[in-house]
Design an enzyme around this catalytic site. Structure first.
Site, PDB file in Angstrom:
ATOM      1  N   HIS A 267      56.433  44.003  -2.848  1.00 50.07           N
ATOM      2  CA  HIS A 267      55.893  42.768  -3.421  1.00 50.07           C
ATOM      3  C   HIS A 267      56.211  41.586  -2.523  1.00 50.07           C
ATOM      4  CE1 HIS A 267      54.817  39.672  -6.319  1.00 50.07           C
ATOM      5  NE2 HIS A 267      54.105  40.624  -6.882  1.00 50.07           N
ATOM      6  N   ASP A 318      51.301  47.583 -10.322  1.00 53.32           N
ATOM      7  CA  ASP A 318      50.197  48.543 -10.224  1.00 53.32           C
ATOM      8  C   ASP A 318      50.624  50.000 -10.356  1.00 53.32           C
ATOM      9  OD1 ASP A 318      47.937  46.890  -9.933  1.00 53.32           O
ATOM     10  OD2 ASP A 318      48.456  46.456  -7.863  1.00 53.32           O
TER      11      ASP A 318
HETATM   12  C1  SDX Z   1      49.758  42.966  -6.892  1.00 54.02           C
HETATM   13  O1  SDX Z   1      51.244  38.532  -5.454  1.00 54.02           O
HETATM   14  C2  SDX Z   1      51.214  38.953  -6.641  1.00 54.02           C
HETATM   15  O2  SDX Z   1      51.819  38.371  -7.531  1.00 54.02           O
HETATM   16  C3  SDX Z   1      50.383  40.211  -6.865  1.00 54.02           C
HETATM   17  C4  SDX Z   1      50.556  40.935  -8.205  1.00 54.02           C
HETATM   18  C5  SDX Z   1      49.963  40.130  -9.359  1.00 54.02           C
HETATM   19  O3  SDX Z   1      50.376  40.363 -10.485  1.00 54.02           O
HETATM   20  O4  SDX Z   1      49.049  39.355  -9.117  1.00 54.02           O
HETATM   21  O5  SDX Z   1      51.909  41.210  -8.478  1.00 54.02           O
HETATM   22  C6  SDX Z   1      49.735  42.252  -8.216  1.00 54.02           C
HETATM   23  O6  SDX Z   1      48.896  42.708  -6.081  1.00 54.02           O
HETATM   24  C7  SDX Z   1      50.848  43.947  -6.595  1.00 54.02           C
HETATM   25  C8  SDX Z   1      50.793  44.489  -5.146  1.00 54.02           C
HETATM   26  C9  SDX Z   1      49.810  45.667  -5.068  1.00 54.02           C
HETATM   27  N1  SDX Z   1      49.709  46.187  -3.701  1.00 54.02           N
HETATM   28  C10 SDX Z   1      50.233  47.366  -3.306  1.00 54.02           C
HETATM   29  O7  SDX Z   1      50.858  48.072  -4.071  1.00 54.02           O
HETATM   30  C11 SDX Z   1      49.939  47.746  -1.880  1.00 54.02           C
HETATM   31  C12 SDX Z   1      51.207  48.234  -1.202  1.00 54.02           C
HETATM   32  N2  SDX Z   1      52.129  47.146  -1.016  1.00 54.02           N
HETATM   33  C13 SDX Z   1      52.075  46.389   0.097  1.00 54.02           C
HETATM   34  O8  SDX Z   1      51.251  46.601   1.154  1.00 54.02           O
HETATM   35  C14 SDX Z   1      52.966  45.172   0.197  1.00 54.02           C
HETATM   36  O9  SDX Z   1      54.186  45.443  -0.373  1.00 54.02           O
HETATM   37  C15 SDX Z   1      52.376  43.895  -0.397  1.00 54.02           C
HETATM   38  C16 SDX Z   1      50.974  43.641   0.132  1.00 54.02           C
HETATM   39  C17 SDX Z   1      52.334  43.971  -1.905  1.00 54.02           C
HETATM   40  C18 SDX Z   1      53.287  42.719   0.005  1.00 54.02           C
HETATM   41  O10 SDX Z   1      53.175  42.543   1.360  1.00 54.02           O
HETATM   42  P1  SDX Z   1      54.108  41.559   2.217  1.00 54.02           P
HETATM   43  O11 SDX Z   1      54.794  40.592   1.362  1.00 54.02           O
HETATM   44  O12 SDX Z   1      53.268  41.034   3.314  1.00 54.02           O
HETATM   45  O13 SDX Z   1      55.217  42.526   2.752  1.00 54.02           O
HETATM   46  P2  SDX Z   1      55.209  43.337   4.106  1.00 54.02           P
HETATM   47  O14 SDX Z   1      53.947  44.138   4.178  1.00 54.02           O
HETATM   48  O15 SDX Z   1      55.444  42.341   5.218  1.00 54.02           O
HETATM   49  O16 SDX Z   1      56.437  44.306   3.962  1.00 54.02           O
HETATM   50  C19 SDX Z   1      57.767  43.937   4.211  1.00 54.02           C
HETATM   51  C20 SDX Z   1      58.506  45.191   4.572  1.00 54.02           C
HETATM   52  C21 SDX Z   1      57.911  45.908   5.742  1.00 54.02           C
HETATM   53  O17 SDX Z   1      58.951  46.686   6.306  1.00 54.02           O
HETATM   54  P3  SDX Z   1      59.658  46.242   7.629  1.00 54.02           P
HETATM   55  O18 SDX Z   1      58.573  46.075   8.645  1.00 54.02           O
HETATM   56  O19 SDX Z   1      60.357  44.950   7.320  1.00 54.02           O
HETATM   57  O20 SDX Z   1      60.576  47.376   7.911  1.00 54.02           O
HETATM   58  O21 SDX Z   1      58.434  46.153   3.493  1.00 54.02           O
HETATM   59  C22 SDX Z   1      57.679  47.285   3.913  1.00 54.02           C
HETATM   60  C23 SDX Z   1      56.894  46.816   5.129  1.00 54.02           C
HETATM   61  O22 SDX Z   1      56.545  47.857   5.947  1.00 54.02           O
HETATM   62  N3  SDX Z   1      56.751  47.586   2.810  1.00 54.02           N
HETATM   63  C24 SDX Z   1      56.240  48.778   2.575  1.00 54.02           C
HETATM   64  C25 SDX Z   1      55.457  48.630   1.435  1.00 54.02           C
HETATM   65  N4  SDX Z   1      55.529  47.357   1.004  1.00 54.02           N
HETATM   66  C26 SDX Z   1      56.325  46.724   1.865  1.00 54.02           C
HETATM   67  N5  SDX Z   1      56.338  49.941   3.214  1.00 54.02           N
HETATM   68  C27 SDX Z   1      55.661  50.977   2.697  1.00 54.02           C
HETATM   69  N6  SDX Z   1      54.906  50.907   1.585  1.00 54.02           N
HETATM   70  C28 SDX Z   1      54.792  49.728   0.949  1.00 54.02           C
HETATM   71  N7  SDX Z   1      54.048  49.654  -0.152  1.00 54.02           N
END
Ligand code: SDX
Length: 381
Positions: A267, A318
């Site tokens: 998140h 989700d």
């Molecule tokens: C919703 O914003 C809201 O409030 C949204 C929401 C709402 O109610 O409206 O809460 C609803 O949209 C929930 C999110 C749904 N999306 C997913 O489930 C897709 C998978 N998750 C992600 O891709 C990610 O976590 C996000 C998009 C939700 C957040 O992305 P960020 O803030 O840009 O975080 P990031 O991608 O920069 O990740 C930070 C770190 C990274 O690792 P490092 O490079 O630091 O080692 O966390 C890792 C990422 O690789 N990471 C994940 C991951 N989520 C974060 N690694 C693997 N799988 C994941 N899902």
């Protein structure tokens, strides 16, 4: 020109607008430490003690309703659930291959042409419009499902509360008490969430003084993406791919090795567990128990543990929403439309708040392209 270049290069880019506060809001607060408030009320208390219609009232009017106010809102919502015939005909006309979110995006836009309110600007008219959208979005979703599955459309009746009504229109049979409570809580938990991407999209559109339908159309298109609300559908495909709990470790490791995101995890704001997860986990467990799909629930628990072990990230809203909707008999491709059907209350409230703020949302950028390229006429390129 030199002066412009200097200013441009001095600009600080906040990639992804991470931690940038784009406006003030009173609607909800997403505390990174793992608490969510709607209008100052902790979501944990709301989900236990109030129904979704009370949450809609809270979000749109800024206070919890009295009994009379609640009754009035509920009957307004039920009477606004009916769709103009042109919308139903339009839904019938789409290719079967279109995704329900594409249809929803198109029909929200289409609805604006049938808005009966001649007043486009007053707060009262916009609140009426918000109620209309909160009521009609679930009907669009239900109508699409009924038509796609060659089932009769079900007419709204004042027999049910609003969320169970949604399930009734969608599935064509009344929900039992546990299903009724589950969909009510699901919708409450999805109603609003700070400046998430779809809400921000709605606010950007509203900031140009465009109409509420345009703003909500943009929001639906933004929610559709798998990094946002589109993730719940993908969660189900992942669960389908993994057959047993024993396969979870290798599957997740494979995803991480391939630099793929695990859907339903991570998140932008929360540094602790998403406060909605514990409620959805509980709802999912109860429903899976009843539908003999505890294998799916157990798979989720195993995935949650493995992902946390390997990446120290938590499930977001989700993840268990997917298993919850699956157990309620909702097909995978309708998961995000169910999210939209709940979040529309938050979107419309944010649109009204943005109108009040009355400022154009228009950020800057740092130009990193070239300057002064020599012009070459087309015949010499
Ligand atoms: C919703 O914003 C809201 O409030 C949204 C929401 C709402 O109610 O409206 O809460 C609803 O949209 C929930 C999110 C749904 N999306 C997913 O489930 C897709 C998978 N998750 C992600 O891709 C990610 O976590 C996000 C998009 C939700 C957040 O992305 P960020 O803030 O840009 O975080 P990031 O991608 O920069 O990740 C930070 C770190 C990274 O690792 P490092 O490079 O630091 O080692 O966390 C890792 C990422 O690789 N990471 C994940 C991951 N989520 C974060 N690694 C693997 N799988 C994941 N899902």
């Amino acid at each position: 020109m030199i002066q412009h270049m200097i200013n441009n290069h001095d600009k600080v880019v906040t990639r992804g607008l991470r931690d940038v506060a784009a406006a003030e809001t009173k609607i909800s607060f997403v505390d990174p430490l793992g608490t969510l408030y709607y209008l100052g009320y902790n979501i944990d208390a709301l989900v236990e003690h109030v129904c979704y219609e009370e949450v809609v009232y809270l979000i749109l009017y800024g206070k919890l309703p009295t009994k009379n106010e609640l009754d009035e809102l509920r009957s307004q919502l039920i009477s606004e659930m009916q769709l103009p015939e042109a919308i139903v005909n339009s839904i019938k006309s789409f290719p079967l291959t279109s995704h329900p979110m594409e249809v929803l995006r198109t029909e929200v836009s289409h609805l604006s042409m049938y808005d009966p309110d001649p007043d486009y600007t007053s707060e009262q008219a916009n609140r009426r419009r918000a109620i209309r959208l909160v009521a009609k979005v679930p009907t669009i979703v239900s109508t699409l499902h009924r038509l796609r599955t060659n089932q009769q459309l079900v007419a709204p009746s004042d027999e049910f509360g609003f969320p169970e009504h949604f399930l009734y229109l969608f599935r064509g049979k009344p929900a039992d008490s546990e299903e009724k409570e589950s969909i009510d809580r699901f919708m409450t938990l999805h109603a609003d969430h700070g400046f998430n991407a779809s809400t921000f999209a709605a606010r950007v559109t509203a900031s140009t003084n465009s109409d509420m339908y345009s703003a909500v159309t943009c929001a639906v298109g933004t929610l559709k993406g798998p990094l946002h609300g589109g993730a719940s559908e993908k969660v189900m495909y992942m669960l389908d791919d993994i057959n047993t709990e024993a396969e979870v470790e290798d599957y997740i490791q494979g995803m991480l090795d391939d630099q793929k995101k695990i859907m339903g995890f991570g998140h932008r704001v929360y540094r602790a567990e998403d406060p909605r997860t514990k409620h959805l986990r509980e709802i999912a467990e109860n429903l899976c128990h009843r539908t003999n799909t505890l294998n799916l629930y157990n798979l989720c628990i195993r995935i949650e543990n493995v992902v946390h072990e390997k990446k120290k990230i938590f499930p977001n809203v989700d993840f268990y929403a997917a298993v919850t909707l699956n157990a309620l008999g909702v097909p995978f491709e309708f998961f995000t439309p169910f999210f939209a059907s709940s979040r529309v209350s938050g979107w419309t409230a944010h649109v009204m708040e943005q109108y009040k703020d009355a400022v154009l949302l228009r950020p800057s950028s740092r130009y990193v392209g070239e300057y002064g390229r020599p012009f070459v006429p087309i015949e010499k390129r």
